[in-house]
Design a protein around this motif. Structure first.
Motif, PDB file in Angstrom:
ATOM      1  N   TRP A  52      46.899  38.687  46.186  1.00  0.00           N
ATOM      2  CA  TRP A  52      46.949  38.300  44.773  1.00  0.00           C
ATOM      3  C   TRP A  52      46.812  39.489  43.827  1.00  0.00           C
ATOM      4  O   TRP A  52      47.500  39.563  42.810  1.00  0.00           O
ATOM      5  N   TRP A  53      45.902  40.409  44.115  1.00  0.00           N
ATOM      6  CA  TRP A  53      45.624  41.501  43.172  1.00  0.00           C
ATOM      7  C   TRP A  53      46.324  42.803  43.534  1.00  0.00           C
ATOM      8  O   TRP A  53      46.037  43.847  42.962  1.00  0.00           O
ATOM      9  N   ASP A  54      47.265  42.736  44.473  1.00  0.00           N
ATOM     10  CA  ASP A  54      48.125  43.871  44.785  1.00  0.00           C
ATOM     11  C   ASP A  54      49.308  43.811  43.823  1.00  0.00           C
ATOM     12  O   ASP A  54      50.174  42.942  43.936  1.00  0.00           O
ATOM     13  N   THR A  55      49.363  44.738  42.883  1.00  0.00           N
ATOM     14  CA  THR A  55      50.377  44.682  41.825  1.00  0.00           C
ATOM     15  C   THR A  55      51.785  45.006  42.318  1.00  0.00           C
ATOM     16  O   THR A  55      52.747  44.873  41.572  1.00  0.00           O
ATOM     17  N   GLU A  56      51.908  45.422  43.585  1.00  0.00           N
ATOM     18  CA  GLU A  56      53.228  45.675  44.164  1.00  0.00           C
ATOM     19  C   GLU A  56      53.580  44.629  45.215  1.00  0.00           C
ATOM     20  O   GLU A  56      54.553  44.782  45.951  1.00  0.00           O
TER      21      GLU A  56
ATOM     22  N   LYS B 128      53.694  40.602  42.089  1.00  0.00           N
ATOM     23  CA  LYS B 128      54.032  41.592  41.061  1.00  0.00           C
ATOM     24  C   LYS B 128      54.578  40.952  39.791  1.00  0.00           C
ATOM     25  O   LYS B 128      54.160  41.336  38.680  1.00  0.00           O
TER      26      LYS B 128
ATOM     27  N   HIS C  90      51.778  39.719  37.593  1.00  0.00           N
ATOM     28  CA  HIS C  90      51.063  40.818  36.938  1.00  0.00           C
ATOM     29  C   HIS C  90      51.876  41.368  35.765  1.00  0.00           C
ATOM     30  O   HIS C  90      51.312  41.767  34.743  1.00  0.00           O
ATOM     31  N   GLN C  91      53.193  41.378  35.911  1.00  0.00           N
ATOM     32  CA  GLN C  91      54.036  41.905  34.839  1.00  0.00           C
ATOM     33  C   GLN C  91      54.090  40.977  33.634  1.00  0.00           C
ATOM     34  O   GLN C  91      54.125  41.441  32.488  1.00  0.00           O
TER      35      GLN C  91
ATOM     36  N   ASN D 244      51.777  38.716  32.853  1.00  0.00           N
ATOM     37  CA  ASN D 244      50.460  38.300  32.374  1.00  0.00           C
ATOM     38  C   ASN D 244      50.113  38.825  30.983  1.00  0.00           C
ATOM     39  O   ASN D 244      49.612  38.066  30.146  1.00  0.00           O
TER      40      ASN D 244
ATOM     41  N   ILE E  39      44.465  35.796  37.977  1.00  0.00           N
ATOM     42  CA  ILE E  39      45.081  36.836  37.143  1.00  0.00           C
ATOM     43  C   ILE E  39      44.956  36.522  35.656  1.00  0.00           C
ATOM     44  O   ILE E  39      44.534  37.364  34.858  1.00  0.00           O
TER      45      ILE E  39
ATOM     46  N   ALA F  42      41.850  37.734  32.763  1.00  0.00           N
ATOM     47  CA  ALA F  42      42.301  38.381  31.531  1.00  0.00           C
ATOM     48  C   ALA F  42      41.778  37.657  30.296  1.00  0.00           C
ATOM     49  O   ALA F  42      41.399  38.295  29.299  1.00  0.00           O
TER      50      ALA F  42
ATOM     51  N   HIS G   4      37.264  39.267  43.207  1.00  0.00           N
ATOM     52  CA  HIS G   4      37.777  40.199  42.194  1.00  0.00           C
ATOM     53  C   HIS G   4      36.877  40.214  40.970  1.00  0.00           C
ATOM     54  O   HIS G   4      36.619  41.280  40.394  1.00  0.00           O
TER      55      HIS G   4
END
Length: 233
Positions: free
Chosen positions: A19-23, A27, A30-31, A33, A60, A64, A88
């Motif tokens: 989940w928290w791996d932005t790649e 992804k 994350h982009q 969000n 995510i 935020a 996280h």
């Protein structure tokens, strides 16, 4: 019986550790969000508000919103995703967010009219009965409060971009992430909202430019779209 598809839960549970791996496969989330966070915060300043994020996954958006000053409860039925979200929050020191494994309908029965704002992003296309979710969202929010939802339009353009393009050509998402028959037209979602006692405030479309690899919010609701709804005061 909870309003849940066990196959969908299993699919996201298998990916929970990423989940928290932005790649990773997440992804795109994350982009987008920052875009959806600022859209929400622009309409409904989050600082000091009590918010619930329904279908929060790995947290995510919930994390935020908490960092914007809201007191956030993230709920989901995917146990592994919630554990990742909790871990996280501990690692990042996010102290205004909590997570709970509970169906939204059960939460609405337990805490009706308890939240200033309710969010439900990228979830409705994964449940058997999205109208049931809308009813629960309407029950959770206080009179005068906001409900923010996002999903995918059931259109040829959406099939072309969100499934063929995103899953098979650009490989932004794992193949099989979405099922076209479960996509929801904006008119259908607006009707569900009205039947849940919510009024449509505004809509935004989310588009992706494969050349710049950037997402943007605009008026094109042909693929991904977001609705801002309000419960009358």
């Amino acid at each position: 019986m909870a309003n849940v598809d066990v196959n969908e839960l299993a699919k996201f549970s298998e990916l929970a550790h990423r989940w928290w791996d932005t790649e990773s496969e997440f992804k795109p989330l994350h982009q987008i969000n920052p875009l959806r966070l600022e859209w929400i915060n622009g309409l409904c300043p989050l600082s000091g508000l009590k918010v619930v994020d329904v279908g929060c996954g790995g947290g995510i958006l919930a994390d935020a919103m908490a960092r914007k000053g809201a007191q956030v409860l993230g709920v989901d039925l995917a146990t592994k995703s919630l554990r990742v979200a909790q871990l996280h929050a501990l690692e990042a020191g996010t102290d205004k967010v909590e997570y709970e494994e509970i169906a939204v309908e059960d939460l609405a029965a337990r805490q009706p009219a308890s939240f200033d704002a309710v969010t439900c992003m990228e979830m409705l296309e994964h449940v058997p009965d999205p109208a049931s979710v809308l009813r629960a969202l309407g029950q959770l929010v206080k009179p005068g409060g906001w409900v923010f939802v996002s999903t995918l339009n059931r259109s040829f353009k959406s099939f072309l971009f969100a499934i063929v393009g995103a899953e098979y050509v650009l490989k932004l998402l794992p193949a099989g992430t979405h099922e076209y028959a479960r996509f929801i037209r904006p008119s259908e979602l607006a009707r569900m909202a009205r039947e849940a006692g919510l009024e449509l405030h505004s809509a935004k479309g989310l588009t992706y430019n494969p050349l710049t690899q950037r997402y943007s919010l605009g008026m094109d609701t042909g693929v991904n779209y977001l609705l801002a709804l309000r419960r009358p005061a």
